[in-house]
Motif scaffolding. Structure first.
Motif, PDB file in Angstrom:
ATOM      1  N   LEU A  29      -1.923 -14.584 -31.642  1.00 12.17           N
ATOM      2  CA  LEU A  29      -1.878 -15.914 -31.031  1.00 12.17           C
ATOM      3  C   LEU A  29      -0.460 -16.465 -31.109  1.00 12.17           C
ATOM      4  O   LEU A  29       0.233 -16.275 -32.118  1.00 12.17           O
ATOM      5  N   ASP A  30      -0.046 -17.139 -30.041  1.00 10.35           N
ATOM      6  CA  ASP A  30       1.270 -17.773 -30.067  1.00 10.35           C
ATOM      7  C   ASP A  30       1.107 -19.253 -30.402  1.00 10.35           C
ATOM      8  O   ASP A  30      -0.015 -19.743 -30.617  1.00 10.35           O
ATOM      9  N   VAL A  35      -3.464 -15.858 -26.300  1.00 14.38           N
ATOM     10  CA  VAL A  35      -3.703 -14.567 -26.936  1.00 14.38           C
ATOM     11  C   VAL A  35      -2.980 -13.470 -26.164  1.00 14.38           C
ATOM     12  O   VAL A  35      -2.906 -13.505 -24.928  1.00 14.38           O
ATOM     13  N   LEU A  36      -2.441 -12.511 -26.899  1.00 16.79           N
ATOM     14  CA  LEU A  36      -1.723 -11.380 -26.316  1.00 16.79           C
ATOM     15  C   LEU A  36      -2.730 -10.299 -25.933  1.00 16.79           C
ATOM     16  O   LEU A  36      -3.528  -9.863 -26.767  1.00 16.79           O
ATOM     17  N   TRP A  46      -8.282  -5.098 -19.179  1.00 14.29           N
ATOM     18  CA  TRP A  46      -7.509  -5.900 -20.104  1.00 14.29           C
ATOM     19  C   TRP A  46      -8.265  -5.985 -21.424  1.00 14.29           C
ATOM     20  O   TRP A  46      -9.499  -5.994 -21.444  1.00 14.29           O
ATOM     21  N   GLY A  47      -7.516  -6.073 -22.522  1.00 14.91           N
ATOM     22  CA  GLY A  47      -8.168  -6.218 -23.813  1.00 14.91           C
ATOM     23  C   GLY A  47      -7.175  -6.506 -24.919  1.00 14.91           C
ATOM     24  O   GLY A  47      -5.954  -6.563 -24.705  1.00 14.91           O
ATOM     25  N   LEU A  48      -7.741  -6.695 -26.101  1.00 19.35           N
ATOM     26  CA  LEU A  48      -6.933  -6.906 -27.301  1.00 19.35           C
ATOM     27  C   LEU A  48      -6.087  -5.671 -27.571  1.00 19.35           C
ATOM     28  O   LEU A  48      -6.377  -4.590 -27.068  1.00 19.35           O
ATOM     29  N   ILE A  49      -5.093  -5.835 -28.385  1.00 20.19           N
ATOM     30  CA  ILE A  49      -4.263  -4.707 -28.784  1.00 20.19           C
ATOM     31  C   ILE A  49      -5.026  -3.971 -29.894  1.00 20.19           C
ATOM     32  O   ILE A  49      -5.373  -4.562 -30.919  1.00 20.19           O
ATOM     33  N   ALA A 127      -4.425 -17.818 -21.806  1.00 21.16           N
ATOM     34  CA  ALA A 127      -5.199 -18.898 -22.423  1.00 21.16           C
ATOM     35  C   ALA A 127      -6.564 -18.322 -22.802  1.00 21.16           C
ATOM     36  O   ALA A 127      -7.145 -17.548 -22.033  1.00 21.16           O
ATOM     37  N   VAL A 128      -7.065 -18.684 -23.972  1.00 20.65           N
ATOM     38  CA  VAL A 128      -8.316 -18.082 -24.445  1.00 20.65           C
ATOM     39  C   VAL A 128      -9.512 -18.477 -23.587  1.00 20.65           C
ATOM     40  O   VAL A 128     -10.532 -17.786 -23.598  1.00 20.65           O
TER      41      VAL A 128
END
Length: 158
Positions: A29-30, A35-36, A46-49, A127-128
Motif C-alpha cells: 500500500l502507498d 495497492v500495487l 491482474w493480481g497481488l505480487i 484504488a482498492v
C-alpha cells in the motif's frame, strides 16, 4: 516464467505429482491507500505480487524480494496478515501443486512501479475500490484481510 531450479530437481523425482509449496503474497500500500498490482504474463490477469519461497528463505524477506524483482518497488513489511491454503492447481505442463500462502501487509518505501522481469506484462497502483475485474476472488480475500489487519494473522477456515 522460469521454474526455480529446486522445483525442477523435485519434479525429476516426483514427476507431475502434487507438490505442497510455500508461497507469499504482498499487499503493498502507498500513502494514498492504493495497492500495487501486477498483470501476469502467463494468463493476463491482474493480481497481488506473489511468489514461491526459496528453500530456507524467510517468508517476509521472500515477499519483499518478489516485490522488488517483479515491480522495482522497495517496500517494508508491516505484518503478517493471513495464512491460507489454496486449491490444488494444474499447470499447462501437467504439474500439480498446492500453495500455502502467507500474505504480508507491506508499505511502499521507494521506487517507481515498473515491469521488473518476464513474469509481468504491466504493474501499477490501483484504488482498492477500483480493481481490475480480472483480480481473482482468493486474491481479493487476501487484500481484504490485509486492509482489515490488526497485526494478528487471519487463518482461513472453511
Amino acid at each position: 516464467m522460469p521454474v526455480p531450479d529446486f522445483i525442477l530437481t523435485m519434479r525429476q523425482k516426483l514427476g507431475n505429482d502434487l507438490i505442497w509449496m510455500p508461497g507469499v503474497s504482498a499487499v503493498v500500500l502507498d500513502d494514498d491507500g492504493r495497492v500495487l498490482l501486477g498483470q501476469r504474463a502467463d494468463n493476463g490477469r491482474w493480481g497481488l505480487i506473489t511468489g514461491i519461497l526459496d528453500p530456507g528463505e524467510e517468508p517476509a524477506v521472500g515477499a519483499l524480494r518478489e516485490v522488488a524483482e517483479e515491480t522495482g518497488v522497495v517496500a517494508r513489511v508491516e505484518h503478517l496478515a493471513s495464512i491460507s491454503a489454496g486449491d490444488p492447481v494444474t499447470f499447462p505442463n501437467g504439474d500439480h501443486a498446492q500453495f500455502l500462502d502467507l500474505t504480508f501487509r507491506c508499505r511502499y518505501v521507494s521506487g517507481e512501479a515498473r515491469v521488473g522481469d518476464d513474469e509481468s506484462l504491466a504493474v501499477g497502483w490501483f484504488a482498492v475500490d477500483d480493481l481490475p475485474e480480472s483480480v481473482p476472488p482468493h486474491q481479493r480475500w487476501r487484500l481484504r484481510t490485509a486492509l482489515e489487519a490488526t497485526g494478528v494473522p487471519v487463518f482461513a477456515r472453511d
